[in-house]
Design an enzyme around this catalytic site. Structure first.
Site, PDB file in Angstrom:
ATOM      1  N   ASP A  15       0.765  -0.595   0.148  1.00 25.36           N
ATOM      2  CA  ASP A  15       0.504   0.668   0.268  1.00 25.36           C
ATOM      3  C   ASP A  15       0.556   1.018   0.271  1.00 25.36           C
ATOM      4  OD1 ASP A  15      -2.578   1.081   0.405  1.00 25.36           O
ATOM      5  OD2 ASP A  15      -2.104   2.039   2.304  1.00 25.36           O
ATOM      6  N   ASP A  17      -0.751   4.977   0.992  1.00 24.39           N
ATOM      7  CA  ASP A  17      -1.164   6.157   1.919  1.00 24.39           C
ATOM      8  C   ASP A  17      -0.467   5.318   3.615  1.00 24.39           C
ATOM      9  OD1 ASP A  17      -1.358   7.876   0.633  1.00 24.39           O
ATOM     10  OD2 ASP A  17      -3.744   7.174  -0.263  1.00 24.39           O
ATOM     11  N   ASP A 211      -1.494  -0.155   6.229  1.00 18.08           N
ATOM     12  CA  ASP A 211      -1.243   0.560   7.530  1.00 18.08           C
ATOM     13  C   ASP A 211      -2.869  -0.054   7.620  1.00 18.08           C
ATOM     14  OD1 ASP A 211      -2.371   1.799   5.497  1.00 18.08           O
ATOM     15  OD2 ASP A 211      -2.494   3.524   6.578  1.00 18.08           O
TER      16      ASP A 211
END
Length: 260
Positions: A15, A17, A211
């Site tokens: 990922d 962001d 995250d």
């Protein structure tokens, strides 16, 4: 924690962001992680639910931060959404609430923009979100257009904190019409399977790094990848415990993978 099995993987879906950057700030350890991926000849793909930027724009953004990643190493929920609509209804039209990255992806898939009688209403992240666009979207959905969203993220991390993301923008349309959107991005298996094909490895040979427990980690689990939660974004060690599933690894950041 023994990371030898993780470091021996052939491929990594990562990922962006909250994992690679917050807004325009590169996170600690990312440069070392990318250098390690290249040095070890790993297959890697930055797969993001954010739909606002094209792969070229993402590459340029990372270049400004000091990282040089080829365009082929990026895959976005905008591209996944365009591919989904193309497969479902070739040559269809859409009323779009979203940024240029989403519009460009749809155009590239042969989908035309239509604010009169669209086949679909498509929603992604955008700074240009207003009451008028919600009213138009509600009208189109009530008139029979299908509601599709690029991803189910409620929030996203920025340099100065958490901000609303795609699902928060879609919710008023869902509530006003009584119709739920189809969410294309993670944890949807459509996007994950495409990611694995682009990566060129089997799920057992890959790891998912993210995250968020509710998108990244569940996507990895349901696709058969080893999962890595990094604590540099949305999910904390404390709120991780409310979920009925667990990541295989919990790290402070991606730099831990490259550390000796």
């Amino acid at each position: 924690m023994d990371l030898s099995a993780l470091r021996n993987k052939r491929g990594y879906i990562c990922d962006m962001d909250g994992v690679i950057y917050h807004g325009n700030r590169l996170l600690p350890g990312v440069t070392e992680f990318v250098d390690w991926l290249k040095k070890e000849n790993k297959n890697y793909l930055f797969l993001t639910n954010a739909s606002g930027r094209t792969p070229r724009e993402l590459r340029q953004k990372l270049q400004r931060m000091g990282l040089d990643i080829a365009e082929d190493n990026f895959y976005t929920s905008a591209l996944a959404t365009a591919k989904f609509l193309q497969s479902q209804s070739p040559g269809c039209s859409a009323y779009v609430i979203g940024a240029p990255g989403l519009v460009n992806a749809l155009y590239g898939a042969g989908i035309t923009m239509n604010d009169v009688s669209p086949d679909y209403v498509v929603v992604g992240e955008t700074d240009h979100y207003n009451y008028e666009s919600i009213v138009r979207a509600v009208r189109h959905v009530n008139n029979g257009a299908h509601l599709v969203a690029t991803n189910p993220d409620l929030t996203g991390p920025m340099e100065d904190g958490i901000v609303p993301a795609c699902r928060a923008l879609v919710s008023p349309i869902e509530l006003a019409t009584g119709k739920g959107a189809y969410y294309v991005g993670k944890p949807n298996a459509l996007m994950m399977r495409t990611g694995l094909r682009l990566l060129g490895v089997h799920s057992a040979e890959a790891a998912m790094i993210g995250d968020r427990m509710d998108t990244d980690i569940v996507a990895g689990i349901e696709t058969g990848l080893d999962t890595v939660l990094v604590l540099s974004g949305v999910t904390t060690r404390e709120n991780m415990t409310v979920f009925p599933y667990r990541p295989k690894y919990v790290l402070n950041g991606v730099g831990d993978i490259a550390a000796d």
